[in-house]
Write a protein that holds these residues in place. Structure first.
Motif, PDB file in Angstrom:
ATOM      1  N   LEU A 163      26.320  10.647  89.386  1.00  0.00           N
ATOM      2  CA  LEU A 163      26.763  11.892  89.575  1.00  0.00           C
ATOM      3  C   LEU A 163      25.503  12.766  89.514  1.00  0.00           C
ATOM      4  N   PRO A 164      25.100  13.210  90.538  1.00  0.00           N
ATOM      5  CA  PRO A 164      23.554  14.169  90.208  1.00  0.00           C
ATOM      6  C   PRO A 164      23.800  15.512  89.932  1.00  0.00           C
ATOM      7  N   LEU A 165      24.381  15.759  88.578  1.00  0.00           N
ATOM      8  CA  LEU A 165      24.505  17.008  88.230  1.00  0.00           C
ATOM      9  C   LEU A 165      23.049  17.789  87.565  1.00  0.00           C
ATOM     10  N   GLU A 185      35.799  17.838  85.778  1.00  0.00           N
ATOM     11  CA  GLU A 185      36.730  16.939  85.101  1.00  0.00           C
ATOM     12  C   GLU A 185      36.932  15.647  86.055  1.00  0.00           C
ATOM     13  N   HIS A 186      36.739  14.731  85.449  1.00  0.00           N
ATOM     14  CA  HIS A 186      36.726  13.156  86.092  1.00  0.00           C
ATOM     15  C   HIS A 186      35.858  13.263  87.253  1.00  0.00           C
ATOM     16  N   ALA A 187      34.826  13.838  87.369  1.00  0.00           N
ATOM     17  CA  ALA A 187      33.787  14.017  88.568  1.00  0.00           C
ATOM     18  C   ALA A 187      34.157  14.949  89.421  1.00  0.00           C
ATOM     19  N   GLU A 188      35.491  15.767  89.060  1.00  0.00           N
ATOM     20  CA  GLU A 188      35.763  16.571  90.138  1.00  0.00           C
ATOM     21  C   GLU A 188      35.378  18.127  89.613  1.00  0.00           C
ATOM     22  N   LEU A 189      34.828  18.817  90.596  1.00  0.00           N
ATOM     23  CA  LEU A 189      34.280  20.145  90.302  1.00  0.00           C
ATOM     24  C   LEU A 189      35.393  21.220  90.296  1.00  0.00           C
ATOM     25  N   ILE A 190      35.575  21.750  89.164  1.00  0.00           N
ATOM     26  CA  ILE A 190      36.674  22.847  88.899  1.00  0.00           C
ATOM     27  C   ILE A 190      35.893  24.272  89.017  1.00  0.00           C
ATOM     28  N   ASP A 191      36.265  24.733  90.584  1.00  0.00           N
ATOM     29  CA  ASP A 191      35.473  25.959  90.599  1.00  0.00           C
ATOM     30  C   ASP A 191      36.385  27.308  89.834  1.00  0.00           C
ATOM     31  N   LEU A 192      36.239  27.233  88.537  1.00  0.00           N
ATOM     32  CA  LEU A 192      37.073  28.403  87.952  1.00  0.00           C
ATOM     33  C   LEU A 192      36.455  29.745  88.379  1.00  0.00           C
ATOM     34  N   PRO A 193      35.274  30.201  88.573  1.00  0.00           N
ATOM     35  CA  PRO A 193      34.916  31.591  89.187  1.00  0.00           C
ATOM     36  C   PRO A 193      35.782  31.930  90.236  1.00  0.00           C
ATOM     37  N   SER A 194      35.950  31.120  91.286  1.00  0.00           N
ATOM     38  CA  SER A 194      36.929  31.342  92.612  1.00  0.00           C
ATOM     39  C   SER A 194      38.207  31.608  92.006  1.00  0.00           C
ATOM     40  N   GLN A 195      38.755  30.900  90.988  1.00  0.00           N
ATOM     41  CA  GLN A 195      40.059  30.876  90.955  1.00  0.00           C
ATOM     42  C   GLN A 195      40.341  32.268  89.931  1.00  0.00           C
ATOM     43  N   ILE A 196      39.470  32.792  88.924  1.00  0.00           N
ATOM     44  CA  ILE A 196      39.425  33.810  88.184  1.00  0.00           C
ATOM     45  C   ILE A 196      39.262  35.085  89.105  1.00  0.00           C
ATOM     46  N   LEU A 197      38.593  34.816  90.226  1.00  0.00           N
ATOM     47  CA  LEU A 197      38.540  35.934  91.306  1.00  0.00           C
ATOM     48  C   LEU A 197      39.804  36.363  91.941  1.00  0.00           C
ATOM     49  N   ALA A 198      40.708  35.003  92.312  1.00  0.00           N
ATOM     50  CA  ALA A 198      41.824  35.183  92.821  1.00  0.00           C
ATOM     51  C   ALA A 198      42.863  35.808  91.767  1.00  0.00           C
ATOM     52  N   CYS A 199      42.829  35.139  90.526  1.00  0.00           N
ATOM     53  CA  CYS A 199      43.592  36.141  89.589  1.00  0.00           C
ATOM     54  C   CYS A 199      43.408  37.555  89.517  1.00  0.00           C
ATOM     55  N   GLY A 200      41.969  38.093  89.579  1.00  0.00           N
ATOM     56  CA  GLY A 200      42.171  39.445  89.422  1.00  0.00           C
ATOM     57  C   GLY A 200      42.626  40.175  90.402  1.00  0.00           C
ATOM     58  N   ARG A 201      42.395  39.599  91.705  1.00  0.00           N
ATOM     59  CA  ARG A 201      42.935  40.138  92.939  1.00  0.00           C
ATOM     60  C   ARG A 201      44.595  40.257  92.885  1.00  0.00           C
TER      61      ARG A 201
END
Length: 305
Positions: free
Chosen positions: A264-266, A206-222
């Protein structure tokens, strides 16, 4: 992500998404912006359940989890917020019936954050598996068309009306995480002790910033009192003899090209994370964790769920 979690690779894209959905899903299904790959749902259902088990999806979209479950001889129940997708999901279950599948599949219309009152009481403590995905990643959604003089036009990229603030896809990232934690906590009422919850998710930019949703969802589960047990890689590319054959959409490739031109080398996304949790092994411990963590999840985000 927690590197200590066991990791496995699921070969789930040997056939194209179109081929996987052929004859199992109605034409209207193609319009959903974030359809789960059927083979991903099948893989999870085959590995974490047995015939006759109940499979749940609290945000079922076009009903992929439910359709694949009933074709494998499982019971299925799901909830969906958007009325249009409720209709499409029910049509897909009806299509399974037309194909001779005698199933117990149900879809309920409503907000997954209200699961305790949305799902019938007889389902409590029954589910062996939840298979679902949160709304995310606008850069990974949608289809495109090219019109003379109009350039590339994007369509089928929204879950519903962007003005509907009841839709988790429209309420902002922090409130999405808070709401998803609330859903996970509520799911424990309907899970067997030791049942599994598998969540497909991928990062986005989002606007060149990586949103690490997997790590955030891992925290949600915990935070919801769940126990992480696996981090899996569900391939979105076909495994060939010596390499991978990418299956990215035209829009994803166009987005990638523009980002590279901007410096941005995606790379093209070739997999989804599948985070696998289990519920506590005893009902008493599960109830205690849910009571404690529902408050913590809301307080930690600073948002009301």
């Amino acid at each position: 992500m927690n590197s200590e979690l066991p990791v496995s690779v699921w070969s789930t894209a040997q056939h194209s998404p179109t081929a996987q959905r052929k004859n199992r899903y109605t034409r209207e299904s193609i319009a959903h912006p974030a359809k789960m790959l059927p083979e991903v749902a099948r893989y999870a259902i085959l590995h974490y359940t047995t015939p006759g088990d109940l499979v749940l999806d609290p945000m079922c979209g076009i009903g992929t989890t439910l359709v694949e479950a009933v074709h494998l001889g499982r019971r299925a129940a799901g909830a969906e917020y958007e009325p249009h997708w409720v209709t499409v999901a029910r049509s897909n279950l009806a299509l399974a019936t037309e194909h001779g599948v005698d199933h117990d599949g149900q879809i309920f219309h409503g907000d997954a954050r209200q699961l305790s009152t949305l799902l019938p009481a007889e389902l409590r403590g029954q589910a062996a598996l939840v298979m679902t995905s949160p709304p995310y990643g606008p850069s990974t959604h949608g289809r495109v068309a090219v019109a003379p003089g109009e350039g590339i036009q994007k369509y089928f990229h929204q879950y519903g009306s962007t003005l509907d603030r009841g839709n988790l896809a429209n309420i902002g990232h922090h409130r999405l995480l808070s709401g998803f934690t609330r859903i996970l906590a509520a799911l424990t009422e309907f899970m067997r002790p030791g049942g599994h919850i598998a969540i497909t998710v991928r990062p986005w930019r989002e606007h060149a910033e990586l949103i690490d949703l997997p790590s955030q969802i891992l925290a949600c589960g915990r935070n919801a009192g769940l126990v992480p047990v696996e981090r899996c890689v569900a391939l979105l590319a076909r495994v060939a003899e010596h390499d991978f054959v990418a299956r990215g959409s035209f829009f994803q490739r166009d987005f990638l090209r523009k980002q590279r031109e901007a410096g941005l080398p995606l790379h093209l996304i070739a997999h989804e994370d599948v985070l696998v949790f289990r519920t506590p092994l005893t009902a008493e411990r599960r109830s205690q964790r849910r009571a404690a963590t529902t408050f913590d999840a809301d307080a930690s985000t600073g948002w009301a769920a």
